[in-house]
Design an enzyme around this catalytic site. Sequence first.
Site, PDB file in Angstrom:
ATOM      1  N   SER B  42      -4.250   3.798   0.462  1.00 27.60           N
ATOM      2  CA  SER B  42      -3.133   4.728   0.541  1.00 27.60           C
ATOM      3  C   SER B  42      -2.238   4.690  -0.675  1.00 27.60           C
ATOM      4  CB  SER B  42      -2.290   4.424   1.780  1.00 27.60           C
ATOM      5  OG  SER B  42      -1.769   3.122   1.689  1.00 27.60           O
ATOM      6  N   LYS B  90       4.267   0.789   0.681  1.00 29.46           N
ATOM      7  CA  LYS B  90       4.365   2.169   0.246  1.00 29.46           C
ATOM      8  C   LYS B  90       5.459   2.279  -0.813  1.00 29.46           C
ATOM      9  CE  LYS B  90       1.583   3.965   3.415  1.00 29.46           C
ATOM     10  NZ  LYS B  90       0.628   2.890   3.425  1.00 29.46           N
TER      11      LYS B  90
END
EC number: 3.4.21.-
Lengths: 190, 182
Positions: B42, B90
């Site tokens: 991701s 993230k």
Amino acid sequence: MFRGFLVKTISFVGYTVQYGCIAHCAFEYVGEFVSCSGPSMEPTITNHDVVFSERVSRNLCRIQKGDIVIAKSPFDPKMNICKRVMGLEGDKVCTSGPSDIFKTHTYVPRGHVWLEGDNLRNSTDSRSYGPIPYALIRGRVCLKVMRIQSHFLTYILPQRPNHKLFEFELLPFYVVFFQEFFFSSIKQNK
Amino acid sequence: MAQTGFGRRYFKAFVSGFFVAVPVTVTVLDRLAYVARVEGASMQPSLNPDGGSSPDVVLLNRWSVRNYQVHRGDIVSVLSPKDPQQKIIKRVIGIEGDFIKTLGYKNRYVRVPDGHLWIEGDHHGHSFDSNTFGPVSLGLVHGRASHIIWPPSRWQRIEPSVPPERRPLLNWEGATEDGYDD
């Protein structure tokens, strides 16, 4: 003489670091004292009560419905809130007030909990800001400290809302409760 | 007699060493720095560009987030709001007060509430991030990724940078503006 002084200083610093780390592990993984303020949990917990919150249930994911928990506020991570868990993930909770005609319900999403204060009229909780993630919970309140008129427990607490007693402010408690263990062990080592 | 004496001294040394080493290590991992392996795709191409063959190991700075001061563009690890025992890593796209255009969220425009962050993975579409579960509370922030420490060919300091197409549209300071809440 200077070398003796240096050795003493280094050993003092070493002991301080060691006991500070043990204190940190105790507060993070066993439990801590928290001073609660505000009327949202009356009559269970009143303003300026000191409670003991344990961390073991939270780390093992064993918080259950009906537990009183201390959690970080979702809108200000430096503030803590003290509420009761009324719904775990997947539960159906009622979001409307007692005076509403139409009852509305919602399901608590995965990984979240629904918190409500005991004093429903005077509490901002999940009914206003929604369910909070389980990971924001810090600990489960299991004991309330009763005020006893002795010179240990009349320690004046600073007047801040839902203030977590930082480890070094607990030094009087720490010294009083554990002095027979730690100070005697220092004497034995010498 | 000499052997039992030696065994007892060894045991005492082990116990006293144990009670020093374990609390100090645990405190360092909780307060100073943490090492973690990145799994998943991701955050490609910034982290794990080769996928599963050689996952990156990053150094998470826990001291710099002790006061919850996070800036746009930082790569942070947060506790997942859907699974309290999992951590996700993230990039911070928006901080409190920012007005964000989302990619696949239920509302097209979102004002990030107070005390919350908007995090996104660099590999849009293959990322379980705020576009799925919305803004995350600052209390869930675990650490800020500061360096990639493995494999040695990828030793580098991670610089905070927001992709230009993901910059926030506007920023309202403070909690006074409330008209665009989702």
